[in-house]
Design an enzyme around this catalytic site. Structure first.
Site: not given
Ligand SMILES: [Zn+2]
Length: 267
Positions: A136-137, A140, A199
């Site tokens: 997830h990071e 981003h 997100e």
């Molecule tokens: Zn996030």
């Protein structure tokens, strides 16, 4: 090899926008990626020298973070280079560090500079769930969400000043905006949440990245449930930058079939 199906999310066409090849979305980008990576490398080293970094050679948590991150980075690198899109990772020099801190947090700066706080590990519990967070990071970072936020901050707070000018004229403020843009707790204590759209993109691609590296993406569902319940009355730092709600859970379910196509369990 399966292809990532690019979801065209709301495409806003503005001056200074560039098409992000990972997400297929036009994003505000006033900041040069290589300039941002240079600033990230400096900020990363400062952060590491200000915190207690654990050594993967004699600490099993740090070894797990390093192994998980390397597995994801290798899988992403192989995928994008096979797709002829190796330039997505241009300038990336991956680093995966674990710091000894009660804070429940993790982040990735441009150029692949990752930090996991030990306070996160009781929530992840498994290596696969750790891969979900790191995926997830990293998503981003590859989706250039921090660049997007840094660009917005330069427009809103510094009159659209170029990054290099901002650094030389207002170094302190520029550093604060940088840390805020990348979801890193700063001295001013302001934690800027990623937008709903950012997100959603980070969840979508994060699941795929974890799956490509051989981690079961389905671990995301119980992980986010544990995260929502963590901390009791005081929600963990991670939730202040990555707010969780029913929409996230619905999106995870929605993205799961695609992510599972990339999943082959690690031997
Ligand atoms: Zn996030």
């Amino acid at each position: 090899m399966k292809k990532i199906i690019f979801l065209m999310l709301a495409a806003v066409f503005l001056a200074g926008c560039v098409l992000n090849v990972v997400t297929g979305r036009k994003q505000l980008s006033l900041v040069n990626e290589s300039e941002l990576q240079l600033m990230a490398a400096n900020q990363y080293n400062t952060f590491l020298s200000d915190n207690k970094v654990l050594n993967p050679r004699n600490n099993k948590d740090a070894a797990m973070v390093s192994r998980t991150g390397t597995n994801i980075a290798d899988a992403i690198g192989e995928y994008y280079s096979n797709e002829g899109q190796g330039s997505i990772l241009e300038g990336y020099k991956w680093e995966f560090n674990t710091i000894d801190s009660k804070e429940v947090n993790a982040w990735c700066m441009p150029g692949g500079k990752v930090v996991v706080y030990t306070g996160l590990l009781p929530v992840t519990q498994t290596e696969a769930a750790l891969a979900i967070v790191m995926g997830h990071e990293i998503a981003h970072a590859l989706a250039k969400h921090g660049n997007e936020r840094m660009s917005q901050a330069l427009v809103q707070q510094m009159g659209g000043m170029a990054l290099s000018v901002a650094i030389s004229q207002q170094p302190q403020k520029t550093q604060e905006l940088f840390l805020m843009s990348f979801g890193i707790g700063s001295t001013i204590g302001a934690m800027l949440p990623w937008s709903r759209q950012q997100e959603t993109e980070a969840d979508q691609y994060g699941l795929i990245f974890a799956a490509m590296a051989g981690y079961d993406p389905r671990e995301a569902i119980p992980f986010w449930q544990r995260m929502s319940e963590a901390g009791g009355g005081s929600p963990p730092e991670f939730l202040s930058t990555h707010p969780s709600d029913d929409t996230r859970m619905k999106n995870l379910e929605k993205f799961m079939p695609e992510a599972l196509k990339f999943y082959t369990p690690r031997k």
